[in-house]
Design a protein around this motif. Structure first.
Motif, PDB file in Angstrom:
ATOM      1  N   GLY A 101      15.200  59.635  -9.777  1.00  0.00           N
ATOM      2  CA  GLY A 101      14.727  60.966  -9.386  1.00  0.00           C
ATOM      3  C   GLY A 101      13.287  61.241  -9.770  1.00  0.00           C
ATOM      4  O   GLY A 101      12.618  62.063  -9.120  1.00  0.00           O
ATOM      5  N   ALA A 102      12.765  60.568 -10.797  1.00  0.00           N
ATOM      6  CA  ALA A 102      11.432  60.897 -11.310  1.00  0.00           C
ATOM      7  C   ALA A 102      10.346  60.847 -10.235  1.00  0.00           C
ATOM      8  O   ALA A 102       9.583  61.807 -10.074  1.00  0.00           O
ATOM      9  CB  ALA A 102      11.094  59.993 -12.497  1.00  0.00           C
ATOM     10  N   PRO A 103      10.257  59.744  -9.450  1.00  0.00           N
ATOM     11  CA  PRO A 103       9.171  59.709  -8.450  1.00  0.00           C
ATOM     12  C   PRO A 103       9.357  60.730  -7.343  1.00  0.00           C
ATOM     13  O   PRO A 103       8.407  61.021  -6.606  1.00  0.00           O
ATOM     14  CB  PRO A 103       9.251  58.284  -7.878  1.00  0.00           C
ATOM     15  N   LEU A 104      10.544  61.304  -7.237  1.00  0.00           N
ATOM     16  CA  LEU A 104      10.827  62.271  -6.159  1.00  0.00           C
ATOM     17  C   LEU A 104      10.708  63.709  -6.658  1.00  0.00           C
ATOM     18  O   LEU A 104      10.902  64.655  -5.896  1.00  0.00           O
ATOM     19  CB  LEU A 104      12.257  62.048  -5.626  1.00  0.00           C
ATOM     20  N   GLY A 105      10.434  63.886  -7.938  1.00  0.00           N
ATOM     21  CA  GLY A 105      10.393  65.227  -8.518  1.00  0.00           C
ATOM     22  C   GLY A 105      11.761  65.891  -8.461  1.00  0.00           C
ATOM     23  O   GLY A 105      11.879  67.110  -8.380  1.00  0.00           O
ATOM     24  N   ALA A 106      12.819  65.073  -8.515  1.00  0.00           N
ATOM     25  CA  ALA A 106      14.187  65.589  -8.370  1.00  0.00           C
ATOM     26  C   ALA A 106      14.791  65.929  -9.732  1.00  0.00           C
ATOM     27  O   ALA A 106      14.324  65.440 -10.768  1.00  0.00           O
ATOM     28  CB  ALA A 106      15.047  64.551  -7.665  1.00  0.00           C
ATOM     29  N   ARG A 107      15.842  66.725  -9.717  1.00  0.00           N
ATOM     30  CA  ARG A 107      16.559  67.062 -10.943  1.00  0.00           C
ATOM     31  C   ARG A 107      17.891  66.313 -10.971  1.00  0.00           C
ATOM     32  O   ARG A 107      18.661  66.367 -10.004  1.00  0.00           O
ATOM     33  CB  ARG A 107      16.825  68.574 -10.974  1.00  0.00           C
ATOM     34  N   GLY A 108      18.166  65.637 -12.074  1.00  0.00           N
ATOM     35  CA  GLY A 108      19.442  64.949 -12.226  1.00  0.00           C
ATOM     36  C   GLY A 108      20.524  65.921 -12.671  1.00  0.00           C
ATOM     37  O   GLY A 108      20.287  66.753 -13.542  1.00  0.00           O
ATOM     38  N   LEU A 109      21.696  65.813 -12.047  1.00  0.00           N
ATOM     39  CA  LEU A 109      22.858  66.637 -12.402  1.00  0.00           C
ATOM     40  C   LEU A 109      24.007  65.684 -12.733  1.00  0.00           C
ATOM     41  O   LEU A 109      24.173  64.671 -12.054  1.00  0.00           O
ATOM     42  CB  LEU A 109      23.237  67.554 -11.239  1.00  0.00           C
ATOM     43  N   TYR A 110      24.809  66.039 -13.753  1.00  0.00           N
ATOM     44  CA  TYR A 110      25.778  65.064 -14.257  1.00  0.00           C
ATOM     45  C   TYR A 110      27.174  65.663 -14.416  1.00  0.00           C
ATOM     46  O   TYR A 110      27.315  66.817 -14.863  1.00  0.00           O
ATOM     47  CB  TYR A 110      25.266  64.489 -15.590  1.00  0.00           C
ATOM     48  N   PRO A 111      28.212  64.866 -14.073  1.00  0.00           N
ATOM     49  CA  PRO A 111      29.587  65.380 -14.155  1.00  0.00           C
ATOM     50  C   PRO A 111      30.009  65.699 -15.577  1.00  0.00           C
ATOM     51  O   PRO A 111      30.926  66.493 -15.798  1.00  0.00           O
ATOM     52  CB  PRO A 111      30.446  64.252 -13.558  1.00  0.00           C
ATOM     53  N   SER A 112      29.324  65.085 -16.553  1.00  0.00           N
ATOM     54  CA  SER A 112      29.690  65.345 -17.942  1.00  0.00           C
ATOM     55  C   SER A 112      28.923  66.528 -18.528  1.00  0.00           C
ATOM     56  O   SER A 112      29.128  66.879 -19.685  1.00  0.00           O
ATOM     57  CB  SER A 112      29.434  64.086 -18.776  1.00  0.00           C
ATOM     58  N   ASP A 113      28.013  67.135 -17.756  1.00  0.00           N
ATOM     59  CA  ASP A 113      27.314  68.342 -18.228  1.00  0.00           C
ATOM     60  C   ASP A 113      28.284  69.512 -18.202  1.00  0.00           C
ATOM     61  O   ASP A 113      28.781  69.891 -17.145  1.00  0.00           O
ATOM     62  CB  ASP A 113      26.121  68.673 -17.310  1.00  0.00           C
ATOM     63  N   GLY A 114      28.544  70.093 -19.350  1.00  0.00           N
ATOM     64  CA  GLY A 114      29.447  71.232 -19.378  1.00  0.00           C
ATOM     65  C   GLY A 114      30.317  71.189 -20.616  1.00  0.00           C
ATOM     66  O   GLY A 114      30.120  70.306 -21.453  1.00  0.00           O
TER      67      GLY A 114
END
Ligand code: B12
Ligand code: SF4
Ligand code: SF4
Length: 235
Positions: A85-98
């Motif tokens: 995601g870094a070169p795309l300026g994207a945000r990573g989202l994760y199933p374990s976040d929460g």
């Protein structure tokens, strides 16, 4: 593939790193996809994960697998997806976040041909129950995407529903999973079959039998599930 170059390129890069592209979609407000870090709404969401045992060897070759620190698979997934995601300026989202958990299963049903099975796990017409989600990239731009695979659920044609009758402790009921009974059994001497070969109910599904995880991978996930019951790490 040539009509969706950015998506195809991202998926090829992900595959080279050891992750499968699990489809993508353009979120609407009702999908509850978080915005980018600067508050801009996510225009495209791309999901990544495991299908059958295909990506397992890449993970087992990683430092995270070897370093004996907690949450190796989550840390490995995060490293890979953040790097994509870094070169795309994207945000990573994760199933374990929460908690609260991000609704990965709901998102997945928008991205490819997966459907809620009676077990609660998503079933895929090819992979059956042998797949999972490792994360997603939230993108600023509205990417051109391939048409979503809309094949129906294999459960519609499955009259016998063996997944509901094979759990030795009846932990699995339609749309209800008693994780305490399951964990008690899996952690006991009687539960060694589930611990070493993977959930018996999951193994009983006729769909995608040849894509079943190998014993090493199955046991890794079962042990992570048991630890999750103890310390909150969720797989
Ligand atoms: C909390 C959690 C658990 C908890 C509680 C699960 C439960 N039964 O309530 C525990 C620790 C017990 C658990 C166990 C397992 N989990 Co779990 N878990 C999660 C987690 C982190 C959050 C789930 C959640 O509450 N989401 C919030 C809701 C609101 O999300 P949602 O997408 O909007 O809702 C969907 C579900 O509600 C689903 N659904 C509808 N009806 C039912 C009925 C049941 C019984 C269930 C479970 C779901 C379900 O449909 C909705 C989408 O249409 C997810 C990751 C994630 N962030 O999604 C993994 C996840 C669901 N788990 C997963 C797995 C693989 C497992 C295990 C098999 C562990 C293992 N050995 O690998 C077991 C077996 C679970 C089972 N039979 O249900 C995978 C499922 C992959 C798939 N093919 O669908 C996920 C997506 C993680 C991942 N990295 O891929 N899990
Ligand atoms: S055993 Fe049948 S009902 Fe259960 S998940 Fe597999 S296809 Fe669906
Ligand atoms: S792991 Fe074993 S005890 Fe747990 S739900 Fe599956 S079959 Fe039942």
């Amino acid at each position: 593939m040539s009509e969706v170059p950015e998506f195809s390129l991202l998926c090829a890069t992900a595959a080279g790193a050891g992750l499968a592209c699990r489809g993508a979609f353009h979120p609407e407000a009702s999908d509850d996809v978080p915005p980018l870090r600067d508050g801009v709404p996510t225009a495209t969401l791309v999901l990544f994960g495991f299908v059958r045992g295909e990506q397992w060897p890449a993970f087992t070759r990683s430092n995270e697998f070897a370093d004996r620190q907690p949450g190796p698979l989550d840390r490995w997934s995060r490293r890979l997806i953040d790097a994509l995601g870094a070169p795309l300026g994207a945000r990573g989202l994760y199933p374990s976040d929460g908690p609260p958990w991000l609704p990965f299963q709901r998102w997945a049903t928008k991205a490819e041909a997966v459907h809620v099975s009676p077990l609660g796990l998503l079933v895929h017409p090819d992979w059956g129950l042998w797949h999972s989600y490792r994360g997603a990239l939230a993108l600023r731009e509205r990417w051109q995407l391939p048409a979503v695979d809309r094949r129906p659920s294999p459960c519609d044609e499955c009259a016998a529903q063996p997944c509901l009758s094979t759990c030795p402790v009846d932990a699995v009921q339609p749309q209800r999973f008693n994780h305490r009974s399951c964990a008690l059994h899996v952690g006991s001497d009687d539960g060694s079959d589930c611990l070493h070969a993977g959930c018996r109910a999951r193994r009983s599904c006729p769909v995608g039998q040849r894509h079943r995880y190998g014993d090493h991978q199955a046991e890794f996930h079962m042990r992570a599930f048991l630890r999750g019951a103890e310390d909150g790490e969720r797989r």
